[in-house]
Design a protein around this motif. Structure first.
Motif, PDB file in Angstrom:
ATOM      1  N   MET A 147       0.830  -1.198   0.000  1.00 46.52           N
ATOM      2  CA  MET A 147       0.000   0.000   0.000  1.00 46.52           C
ATOM      3  C   MET A 147       0.863   1.245   0.000  1.00 46.52           C
ATOM      4  SD  MET A 147      -3.267  -0.592  -0.041  1.00 46.52           S
ATOM      5  CE  MET A 147      -4.548  -1.767   0.367  1.00 46.52           C
ATOM      6  N   ARG A 163       1.188   4.027  -2.938  1.00 49.59           N
ATOM      7  CA  ARG A 163       0.880   5.434  -2.649  1.00 49.59           C
ATOM      8  C   ARG A 163       2.049   6.338  -3.051  1.00 49.59           C
ATOM      9  NH1 ARG A 163      -1.805   3.434   2.407  1.00 49.59           N
ATOM     10  NH2 ARG A 163      -4.037   3.766   2.058  1.00 49.59           N
ATOM     11  N   GLN A 214      -8.293   8.324 -10.329  1.00 52.29           N
ATOM     12  CA  GLN A 214      -9.483   8.344  -9.476  1.00 52.29           C
ATOM     13  C   GLN A 214     -10.746   8.063 -10.291  1.00 52.29           C
ATOM     14  OE1 GLN A 214      -9.188  12.251  -7.728  1.00 52.29           O
ATOM     15  NE2 GLN A 214      -7.905  11.563  -6.015  1.00 52.29           N
ATOM     16  N   GLU A 221      -7.538  -0.512  -5.670  1.00 53.61           N
ATOM     17  CA  GLU A 221      -8.000  -0.565  -4.290  1.00 53.61           C
ATOM     18  C   GLU A 221      -7.383   0.553  -3.459  1.00 53.61           C
ATOM     19  OE1 GLU A 221      -7.183  -4.481  -2.925  1.00 53.61           O
ATOM     20  OE2 GLU A 221      -8.590  -5.435  -4.295  1.00 53.61           O
ATOM     21  N   VAL A 222      -6.110   0.848  -3.683  1.00 56.75           N
ATOM     22  CA  VAL A 222      -5.452   1.929  -2.947  1.00 56.75           C
ATOM     23  C   VAL A 222      -6.079   3.266  -3.313  1.00 56.75           C
ATOM     24  CG1 VAL A 222      -3.277   3.165  -2.636  1.00 56.75           C
ATOM     25  CG2 VAL A 222      -3.294   0.670  -2.706  1.00 56.75           C
ATOM     26  N   MET A 268      -9.108   3.859  -4.482  1.00 60.50           N
ATOM     27  CA  MET A 268     -10.454   3.923  -3.920  1.00 60.50           C
ATOM     28  C   MET A 268     -10.426   4.164  -2.420  1.00 60.50           C
ATOM     29  SD  MET A 268     -12.912   3.656  -6.168  1.00 60.50           S
ATOM     30  CE  MET A 268     -14.337   3.036  -5.273  1.00 60.50           C
ATOM     31  N   ARG A 269      -9.482   3.527  -1.747  1.00 63.44           N
ATOM     32  CA  ARG A 269      -9.385   3.693  -0.292  1.00 63.44           C
ATOM     33  C   ARG A 269      -9.115   5.145   0.095  1.00 63.44           C
ATOM     34  NH1 ARG A 269      -7.720  -0.129   3.843  1.00 63.44           N
ATOM     35  NH2 ARG A 269      -7.561  -1.656   2.172  1.00 63.44           N
ATOM     36  N   ASP A 270      -8.373   5.859  -0.750  1.00 65.05           N
ATOM     37  CA  ASP A 270      -7.981   7.218  -0.416  1.00 65.05           C
ATOM     38  C   ASP A 270      -8.985   8.271  -0.878  1.00 65.05           C
ATOM     39  OD1 ASP A 270      -5.741   6.207   0.755  1.00 65.05           O
ATOM     40  OD2 ASP A 270      -4.403   6.611  -0.947  1.00 65.05           O
ATOM     41  N   SER A 272     -12.556  10.209  -0.625  1.00 66.85           N
ATOM     42  CA  SER A 272     -13.617  10.473   0.337  1.00 66.85           C
ATOM     43  C   SER A 272     -14.953  10.026  -0.249  1.00 66.85           C
ATOM     44  CB  SER A 272     -13.678  11.964   0.662  1.00 66.85           C
ATOM     45  OG  SER A 272     -14.090  12.700  -0.480  1.00 66.85           O
ATOM     46  N   ARG A 317     -16.212  10.211  -4.183  1.00 71.45           N
ATOM     47  CA  ARG A 317     -16.699   9.017  -4.904  1.00 71.45           C
ATOM     48  C   ARG A 317     -18.081   9.273  -5.499  1.00 71.45           C
ATOM     49  NH1 ARG A 317     -14.434   5.989  -0.615  1.00 71.45           N
ATOM     50  NH2 ARG A 317     -16.496   5.787   0.364  1.00 71.45           N
TER      51      ARG A 317
END
Length: 981
Positions: free
Chosen positions: A367, A371, A386, A444-445, A447-449, A451, A455
């Motif tokens: 991860m 990043r 994104q 996945e990284v 999407m995780r970051d 808000s 999204r």
């Protein structure tokens, strides 16, 4: 030029070795090398074969001059490339398959046909599933396989048949018109899945309609045929990645393909993340079924050992990177044997990114690495990633450009951002002018970051951009994005469109998800009437998926809304559907109770005659399941009256066919044959081949019961021609079974066995249906008659269990009658009577198959000392059989009459019954009945002291039974003959 050259030597080595017929181990032994060395050369791991190694291999392969030169030139190109002063960048080299010898062996076994046809790798992200699938693809292509590859995206998980439909579309689109014509031969029903084939006139739309379940099975068969057509002499390999998100439609199709006995070989290899696989999801169920059937081999990928990890890292890092041994040790410790982590580390080290210090308190993981790589990109590249992440992981350049335009980015900025992300190996450019993440974990990284607000905004912008694209709007994707953008008003229209499209494609799993989301959205918006209509569609799809409880719950909720609105027509329509669900799942009495109030109030509101006809028709079906045949007759008459009012000839034809079946079940065979013959004539006038074939099959049963074997078979063959034109697999399954039943009665047991085997093979493709009980019944009857008592009994018990569960009294009575005959021959009359007594007529009606039970009940009563009861059963049986011309039951009753008269020393009566029975059995002709009659007649002659005549009858019986291949009565006949000597 590097990639083709780097694989030339490996491909040549593999080809030359296979042409000699040697294994890698055998070649290694002759050449004086290790097996591992040969394997590494063939897989491209060893990039610099020494001249001595090349010479040893040339000698061992016994190459001629031309092939030797070609072999040595390929090796020199490899050495030159590997020793170049400009090393191949680590980001452009595939990770070597270190530590995967077992997995490669599994792939080899899959392609060679020495394993199950489906091979699936599972494991945690980054362990190497995708890399193995790429290796399998290369190996298969080198071996002459046709390869279709696809990967499932989470955003498209509910798309019908994803990713298989995309694989087919791509393959079809890349074929020349001439090749496509050959590939599509016999694939007419593929047009239901891909309507564009009709638009470009590659295929024609079928001009008739079938039940949705049947059309879906035909689509599956067409897909299998297409794959067979393109497979060539070797076969087709389907390569599927990330199938943990596969919907029930895709799972159903994969299961059907795995079970399909296609003329060419079909192999399936795939990968999935086990931890993301719901235990109650469609893929888990499909995998359990395939593994139980021996069609699937699953392999869990473990992380690499420390030695393997070190070897892989050495392979990935160029010699001039200057990475110290301590840094490499730190990387190996932190990566824990996960290949993807090692690849990511190697890319970061090769690009000059400062590695984390050895004394860092936080452990390094992928991860953080991703990043850092993302953070080094321009702002526009981060924004593109994104959008791509929210779009599901793959998107066209057009879509990315349109969404980014809303945020103020020009086209040149978007292209520059994509180029930067591709160079950094964060994104890949696909062949279809689209982009995707190089690894799903990158998405996945990203999407995780993001808000929640970001999204939602991106989902909305993506949906708005998709709406502006030319052509038909992608309803599934638009529904997906508007839902996640918290825009239920805009989502509902696309949800319904997506569900309707999925139903048209028989993709019931995708349709179920769309309709379920539609119901939720409409409930949230406070639109109950529209929600009721959506629940009506949802309930119908749930019924098609055999999820009866959920179907009933959805339909009942919709019914409540229509009741509150005082909409009589809609209420009747819903209660009819509710009744059909109960009929399908066998809860007849519960269904009748549910329909009773509607029937009592059918005149309370404005309801169309067509709806009332359908209501009474469903109620008649429920009565049939419950065995209330007289009441069923009454309901069919009411349904027919409404159908006439509606002027619906087709519905009337169907209702009349059900009436004929009720007449048959009541033992009115003469009336039933006339009714069904009239239905055939009317259906031919209307021009409906489906009803014609069904009526032909139904009346053929009547003729079989009456002993008209030849006529019955003619009707079955005629019906088979129709269903073959319709390409209806379920009807074909039934009629092949029916042909087998006729062959069994006619004494052609070899043909019966072939037909039962064919019917069973079709059932494996079709799935469990109401015909399943009859396949077990016919097969069990034959095996029992052949003397395989254990197998035959098991099949008959299975048939009885299926029939009882489905409420099919016809199949239940038939199966229990066969088992009762076995019990009687084994000296267990009490067991036989216990089986049959509960299946006698209900008060006030006479069922045709009860006529067949009576001879065995009479026989059991005789053995138990109840002569008067036995006599009553025989008299009643013969009365019914004579009245309705039920000659098969008549023959059995006359045989038991011989047994009864012999026990009572009424030898004149016994001889008369024997004479009558033999006359009937020979007129039909019915060899098995004749053989059993002669056996009983032999015992009668022996009881009279006439052993000469007894021997003559018993020997003739033995000859007939032997010619049939019989094994149930034959031991008893032989024992009786032995007692005469």
């Amino acid at each position: 030029m590097g990639a083709p050259q780097s694989t030339a030597f490996a491909a040549l080595l593999r080809r030359f070795r296979r042409e000699t017929g040697m294994t890698q181990a055998e070649l290694a032994e002759i050449a004086g090398l290790s097996t591992e060395a040969v394997s590494a050369l063939e897989r491209g791991i060893n990039r610099t074969p020494r001249r001595e190694t090349v010479d040893l291999l040339s000698e061992a392969l016994n190459l001629d001059e031309h092939n030797r030169v070609q072999f040595e030139q390929a090796a020199r190109r490899r050495v030159s490339l590997a020793s170049s002063s400009t090393p191949e960048p680590a980001s452009e080299r595939p990770a070597a398959l270190v530590g995967r010898a077992q997995e490669l062996s599994l792939i080899e076994r899959l392609l060679s046909g020495h394993s199950a046809p489906v091979l699936l790798f599972s494991g945690e992200p980054g362990v190497g599933k995708t890399r193995l699938l790429r290796e399998a693809t290369v190996h298969a292509v080198d071996s002459g396989w046709t390869v279709l590859s696809g990967s499932l995206l989470q955003a498209s998980a509910h798309d019908p048949y994803a990713p298989l439909i995309g694989m087919l579309e791509h393959d079809i689109a890349t074929r020349a018109p001439k090749d496509l014509k050959v590939a599509l031969q016999g694939c007419g029903w593929l047009v239901r899945l891909l309507p564009e084939l009709a638009e470009n006139e590659a295929l024609q739309l079928p001009t008739w309609s079938l039940a949705p379940e049947q059309e879906r099975r035909l689509m599956f068969a067409a897909i299998a045929r297409y794959l067979s057509n393109i497979g060539g002499s070797t076969g087709v390999l389907l390569v599927l990645d990330d199938i943990q998100w596969a919907g029930s439609d895709a799972c159903d199709l994969l299961t059907a393909l795995a079970r399909n006995p296609a003329p060419t070989r079909l192999r399936i290899i795939g990968g999935y993340r086990a931890f993301e696989l719901p235990p109650d999801g469609p893929l888990a169920a499909a995998l359990a079924d395939l593994e139980h059937e021996g069609l699937l081999h699953q392999w869990i990928l473990d992380s690499l050992t420390s030695d393997e990890s070190a070897a892989l890292l050495r392979e990935l890092l160029p010699d001039d990177t200057g990475v110290s041994a301590s840094v490499q040790s730190h990387v190996l410790q932190q990566c824990s044997g996960i290949p993807f982590y090692l690849v990511s580390w190697a890319q970061a080290l090769a690009s000059g990114t400062q590695p984390i210090g050895e004394g860092d308190a936080l452990p390094w993981d992928v991860m953080q690495s991703i990043r850092r790589r993302i953070a080094s990109q321009p702002e526009s590249a981060v924004s593109v990633m994104q959008v791509l992440a929210v779009a599901g992981g793959k998107a066209t350049l057009r879509l990315l450009r349109d969404v980014m335009h809303v945020a103020g980015h020009g086209e040149d900025d978007v292209i520059a951002a994509l180029e930067a992300s591709t160079r950094a190996r964060l994104l890949d450019e696909a062949e279809d002018d689209s982009y995707e993440f190089a690894h799903e974990v990158i998405r996945e990284v990203v999407m995780r970051d993001l808000s929640a607000a970001r999204r939602n905004t991106l989902h909305r912008r993506i949906a708005e951009a998709l709406e502006q694209e030319p052509g038909e709007p992608p309803a599934e994707m638009l529904a997906f994005h508007y839902l996640r953008a918290d825009e239920p008003v805009k989502a509902v229209a696309y949800l319904e469109s997506a569900g309707d499209r999925a139903v048209a494609m028989r993709a019931f799993g995708a349709a179920e998800q769309s309709y379920a989301d539609l119901v939720t959205a409409l409930d949230r918006l406070g639109r109950p009437r529209e929600a009721a209509l959506a629940r009506e569609k949802w309930g119908g799809v749930l019924r098609a998926l055999s999820r009866y409880d959920l179907s009933l719950a959805a339909l009942e909720r919709a019914y409540d809304v229509y009741r509150d609105d005082k909409d009589a027509e809609a209420q009747m329509r819903l209660v009819t559907q509710i009744g059909q669900v109960h009929a399908d799942r066998g809860t007849a009495r519960e269904g009748m109770q549910r329909l009773a109030p509607a029937l009592a109030n059918e005149g309370a509101g404005e309801v169309t005659p067509q709806t009332l006809a359908a209501l009474h028709d469903v109620y008649a079906q429920l009565l049939h399941v419950a065995g209330q045949y007289h009441d069923q007759m009454t309901e069919t008459e009411r349904a027919a009256a409404y159908a006439r009012d509606a002027d619906d000839a087709l519905l009337l034809c169907q209702i009349q066919m059900r009436r004929g079946n009720a007449q048959r079940m009541l033992g009115h065979l003469r009336e039933a044959s006339q009714t069904l013959e009239d239905v055939i004539h009317t259906a031919e006038t209307v021009g409906d081949p489906r009803i014609i074939s069904q009526a032909l099959e139904n009346v053929s049963v009547v003729y079989l019961l009456q002993g008209e074997f030849e006529r019955s078979t003619r009707y079955v063959e005629r019906a088979l021609l129709l269903v073959e034109q319709l390409a209806d697999p379920l009807a074909t399954e039934l009629l092949v079974l029916r042909r087998g039943l006729n062959a069994y009665a006619s004494g052609n047991w070899q043909q019966a066995r072939q037909d039962y085997t064919q019917a069973y093979a079709i059932s494996q493709q079709v799935g469990t249906s109401w015909v399943s009980a009859y396949i077990a019944l016919g097969s069990g009857q034959l095996r029992l008659a052949e003397g395989d008592i254990a197998s035959g009994s098991a099949l008959l018990e299975e048939a009885a269990t299926l029939a009882e569960r489905e409420g099919d009294l016809q199949a239940l009575r038939w199966a229990q009658a066969e088992l009762a005959e076995r019990d009687l021959l084994m000296g267990e009359p009490a067991a036989a009577r216990a089986r049959l007594t509960p299946l006698l007529d209900s008060p006030g009606q006479e069922a045709a198959l009860v006529t067949y039970l009576m001879p065995y009940l009479a026989w059991a009563s005789l053995e138990l000392g109840d002569a008067d009861v036995a006599d009553d059963y025989l008299r009643e049986c013969l009365k019914r059989a004579t009245k309705e011309h039920i000659r098969l039951a008549e023959v059995e009753a006359l045989r038991v009459r011989v047994i009864q008269a012999t026990q009572q020393s009424d030898f004149d009566g016994a001889e008369q019954a024997l004479e009558d029975g033999l006359r009937v059995s020979r007129e039909l002709p019915y060899l098995y009945a004749e053989a059993k009659l002669l056996y009983s007649g032999g015992l009668c002659a022996h009881a009279q002291g006439d052993d000469a005549r007894a021997g003559e009858r018993l020997r003739t019986s033995q000859q007939l039974l032997t010619s049939l291949g019989e094994g149930l009565y034959l031991p008893h006949v032989r024992k009786a003959l032995a007692s005469l000597t």
